[in-house]
Design an enzyme around this catalytic site. Structure first.
Site, mmCIF file in Angstrom:
data_model
loop_
_atom_site.group_PDB
_atom_site.id
_atom_site.type_symbol
_atom_site.label_atom_id
_atom_site.label_comp_id
_atom_site.label_asym_id
_atom_site.label_seq_id
_atom_site.Cartn_x
_atom_site.Cartn_y
_atom_site.Cartn_z
ATOM 1 N N SER A 145 0.858 -1.189 0.000
ATOM 2 C CA SER A 145 0.000 0.000 0.000
ATOM 3 C C SER A 145 0.885 1.227 0.000
ATOM 4 C CB SER A 145 -0.886 0.013 1.245
ATOM 5 O OG SER A 145 -1.486 1.286 1.396
ATOM 6 N N TYR A 158 -1.219 0.504 10.574
ATOM 7 C CA TYR A 158 -1.433 -0.177 9.285
ATOM 8 C C TYR A 158 -0.277 0.138 8.336
ATOM 9 C CZ TYR A 158 -3.545 -1.166 4.737
ATOM 10 O OH TYR A 158 -3.788 -1.632 3.474
#
Lengths: 253, 454
Positions: A145, A158
């Protein structure tokens, strides 16, 4: 075996209910594809996906996979091989986003999320790589990501787990050079999916289908990394080098 | 078990299929030991790697490179045969035999293939309409079996295994050496007639009516021409020249043979040089430069049979993503299917040059031999062309519905279903293979991908 157009005959999706993962599987299904295995925590949650992929005599099954249990990962790969033979393509699409506000209050929950996203990726990734070395071919797609490219205050737990898995995948790809196996790292921006439902979108947001299309192009062209959308490569080239005082003031949520 | 070397990444000539295998150079003296110690994922002999897809790859297993010396070839000038090691290339063999007045019975468009590969792929050439494929000219083979023993096989000895080995893609055993019938020739030159055909109907008619008058016949077809030019072609036909047909300096050295590689493409070509524009321009030039009609031109053997061999590593011009070759056949009477496929490629805009059209004669007894009476078309396309995978899967149906099939030595995309439909004797071949190799030592990526082996 893959054919000349990077069309796999067998696919394993780790994170069998992932919107992006399933979009990639759908984009890769061709007449040469005869086996798909969806691996997820709760196999019955994949019933709908199993039914939608089953066509033209293709075998589609859901198996139990818990990313937070590294000790089970090697056995899972062995089990999949016994079902489908060589695994041509593995898509690593599992992960939890979590809520940074919660994590601030509950460090144990944060550690559990990191265990899934990073530790689970390391153990399953190495189990896949061992099988790829043995079979002399295979492609691993790792969903990283942009959140890991430069972590921001609103989701750094995250983000840091994605930074870890991204770095792991880079090294794994290098270690597999010459074996016939390859690793493709996919770095999407904000994707409208079940994982991000209810969150405010940021600039350059995209869809699972668009990420899947970029992934298929990346596989076909034997790329090492893919950004989705592509412009994020250049956006993050700049963001990565911004001074901290400037970066944390940006309205990135 | 052998101590395996670290894997090496191998691809086919098209460079679009890759896998890793442990590569082991072997000689006739030690190949049996290597096979007996083969790993779980089996062994395969790789020649010069000229099959386009994954036929000469064995992912995770052992790849044997069998050395061969052309100097050891034994030419029998009474029987007109040569006994030669399987690792010897047609290039090396011709350098020995042409000066002595012998040509190989069948040659593909490149002389950089080994004798073993020629047998395993049952290659064909410009003379298929009259003289069949390579396997028709093989008198005997010395075949190394999975258990390390060597068996003499021929059309009269172990007949089933012999024909399963012809076109058997190396999956019945290792071809160690073979005896091949050779073609006596007077000179190292060819005498060639060239004709331009203005469309597909024209070229099919020319070939139907005239091929039987020539030993060699092939058409180059411009797959980028559309409309009234659809299928425009250059037809070249000829035979070996006799001494009387030579003129000028050639008469003093009628069997001189020393073909050269004139230039080589460098190892790294970062982008494909093949695109719609460059190929359209090349095809236009090629068509225009061909004479409308010319007869009795003298060509060299290499110029007539192996023009592409003048450019070393020409496959690199397609860049890092490589290319695929699509070769299929449709039986006579299925010209509509052929026309549909030519139209489909012309309309697709895919950059395809070097498409070759050939009329096949009778097939042979080998269950996996490709040629059968009909038309075969072979074309090269960049693997990166968008949507090509879908187009080829679609055209596979056209080919199979017409009763045709695909050439295993070229394939890098199709399905097990397409192969079992195209080769109705596949089960018979599998039965012979399973009896001679019950534990499945001989394996390849092609065999796995297309379900030839379990």
């Amino acid at each position: 075996m893959h054919n000349a157009f990077a069309q796999p005959q067998t696919i394993l999706l780790l994170g069998g209910t992932s919107d992006i993962g399933l979009a990639i599987v759908r984009a890769l299904v061709s007449p040469t594809c005869h086996d798909i295995v969806l691996a997820c925590r709760n196999p019955s949650a994949a019933d709908e996906a199993v039914a939608s992929l089953r066509a033209d005599g293709r075998n589609v099954t859901a198996v139990r996979f818990d990313a937070s249990q590294p000790a089970t990962h090697a056995a899972l790969i062995t089990d999949v091989v016994s079902r489908v033979g060589d695994i041509d393509l593995v898509i690593m699409a599992f992960g939890v986003l979590g809520d940074q506000g919660n994590f601030d209050q509950d460090p144990v929950a944060a550690a559990e999320a990191v265990t899934v996203n990073y530790v689970g990726g390391v153990s399953s990734g190495l189990a896949v790589a061992a099988q790829f070395r043995k079979q002399g071919h295979g492609r691993l797609v790792v969903l990283s990501s942009v959140a890991g490219e430069r972590t921001r205050k609103s989701n750094f737990v995250y983000g840091s787990s994605k930074a870890g898995i991204d770095a792991f995948a880079q090294g794994l790809g290098d270690s597999l050079v010459g074996t016939g196996a390859t690793v493709l790292i996919v770095r999407p921006g904000f994707v409208h999916s079940a994982m991000t439902a209810g969150l405010a979108a940021v600039p350059f947001s995209t869809t699972p289908e668009a990420v899947a299309e970029a992934t298929v192009r990346g596989l076909h062209a034997a790329k090492r990394t893919v950004w989705a959308p592509g412009i994020l490569r250049y956006v993050f080239m700049i963001l990565r080098h911004l001074p901290g005082a400037v970066f944390r003031r940006l309205p990135l949520g | 078990m052998n101590k395996l070397t670290p894997p090496t990444r191998l691809t086919g000539w098209g460079r679009a299929t890759a896998s890793g295998a442990s590569v082991l150079p072997v000689s006739r003296g030690n190949i049996a030991d290597a096979v007996v110690g083969a790993p779980e994922r089996g062994a395969l002999v790789r020649g010069l790697g000229r099959s386009y897809g994954d036929a000469a790859q064995n992912a995770g297993g052992l790849i044997l490179r069998l050395a061969g010396l052309a100097g050891d070839a034994v030419l029998d000038t009474v029987q007109h045969t040569v006994t030669v090691g399987a690792g010897v290339s047609i290039d090396d063999l011709l350098r020995v035999t042409v000066p002595q007045g012998y040509f190989v019975p069948v040659t593909p468009g490149t002389r950089f293939v080994t004798i073993g590969g020629a047998i395993a792929s049952d290659i064909h050439g410009k003379n298929h309409h009259g003289e069949g494929s390579f396997g028709n000219h093989v008198r005997r083979i010395s075949l190394l079996l999975a258990d390390g023993t060597t068996l003499e096989i021929s059309p009269s000895q172990h007949t089933e295994l012999f024909w399963a080995t012809i076109g058997g893609m190396g999956l019945t055993g290792a071809i160690v050496d073979a005896t091949i019938s050779m073609l006596p020739i007077e000179t190292s030159r060819c005498i060639v007639d060239t004709t331009r055909a203005h469309d597909l109907e024209h070229i099919l008619t020319l070939m139907e009516e005239g091929d039987d008058r020539y030993r060699y016949s092939v058409a180059w077809i411009d797959l980028m021409a559309k409309g009234r030019h659809l299928g425009r072609s250059v037809l070249t036909r000829g035979d070996h020249a006799t001494v009387e047909q030579l003129t000028g300096s050639a008469t003093s050295s009628p069997r001189h043979y020393d073909p050269r590689v004139v230039a080589s493409v460098p190892p790294v070509v970062p982008v494909s040089l093949i695109n719609n524009l460059s190929v359209r321009a090349f095809n236009e030039f090629w068509f225009r430069k061909a004479p409308l009609y010319r007869t009795d031109e003298i060509h060299s053997l290499a110029g007539f049979f192996h023009p592409l061999d003048m450019v070393g590593s020409w496959n690199r011009i397609y860049g890092p993503r490589g290319f695929v070759q699509y070769q299929f056949l449709v039986p006579f009477g299925q010209e509509d299917a052929l026309r549909h496929i030519v139209e489909r490629f012309a309309a697709s805009g895919a950059a395809s040059f070097l498409a070759v059209l050939k009329r096949f004669g009778a097939g042979n007894a080998a269950p996996l031999s490709f040629p059968a009476p009909g038309w075969t078309l072979a074309l090269d396309i960049p693997a990166s062309f968008s949507g090509l995978g879908e187009i080829l899967h679609e055209l596979d149906h056209t080919v199979l519905d017409a009763g045709g099939r695909h050439y295993l030595a070229k394939d890098s995309h199709t399905t097990p279903q397409a192969i079992s439909r195209g080769y109705p004797r596949l089960a018979e071949w599998q039965d012979v293979r399973n009896r001679s190799d019950p534990t499945g030592v001989w394996r390849s990526d092609l065999g796995r991908r297309l379900g030839l082996i379990a």
